[in-house]
Design a protein around this motif. Structure first.
Motif: not given
Length: 165
Positions: A23-27, A30-33, A87-88
């Motif tokens: 979730d964090l790397y996508a947000r 822009g990392f994909d699935e 880290l969140t």
């Protein structure tokens, strides 16, 4: 409100850790699935085959709320590898990154490793500044296309023992 503490990673943390990384790397990046499955594979291998005497993972938490993670794994007989440092957003800027990095590096020293390495991306400015502050040095850098993005991949290293002693 309770204070932030560290505890050892347990396998039941895996699902949370995979989801937060994905979730964090996508947000943020822009990392994909494809990123979540990589994290899941790393955790699966760790749970299946780690040696607790020289490999550990930690979860930062406040009460029941998980806030971050860091892992120390064997890369070679004298070299540890830092993995899954996260880290969140709500935990950033409070010194938790320093606490986690210090815990991981101290563990690596006590386990007898002489040096540590890690792999990251140039875009992780706060983490790279933290590594520099802790004596890490950039070893190599190269452009790559990973996780659906054009990135600059970096390898970092740090000596854990004084080579002149």
């Amino acid at each position: 409100m309770s204070e932030i503490a560290l505890r050892r990673f347990v396998p039941t943390d895996s699902q949370w850790l995979v989801a937060r990384h994905q979730d964090l790397y996508a947000r943020d990046e822009g990392f994909d699935e494809s990123f979540g499955p990589l994290v899941a594979e790393i955790l699966h291998d760790f749970c299946l085959d780690h040696d607790p005497a020289c490999e550990q993972g930690w979860i930062a938490h406040r009460g029941d709320q998980r806030l971050g993670s860091i892992f120390c794994v064997r890369q070679g007989s004298q070299t540890a590898k830092l993995r899954l440092f996260l880290l969140t957003p709500e935990a950033r800027g409070q010194g938790l990154g320093k606490l986690l990095l210090r815990q991981c590096m101290n563990f690596a020293r006590s386990a007898g490793y002489r040096d540590m390495q890690l792999w990251t991306h140039e875009s992780h400015h706060a983490a790279c500044a933290l590594y520099t502050a802790f004596g890490w040095q950039l070893l190599s850098s190269k452009p790559v296309h990973s996780f659906g993005q054009d990135l600059v991949e970096q390898s970092w290293g740090v000596q854990l023992v004084d080579e002149t002693a």
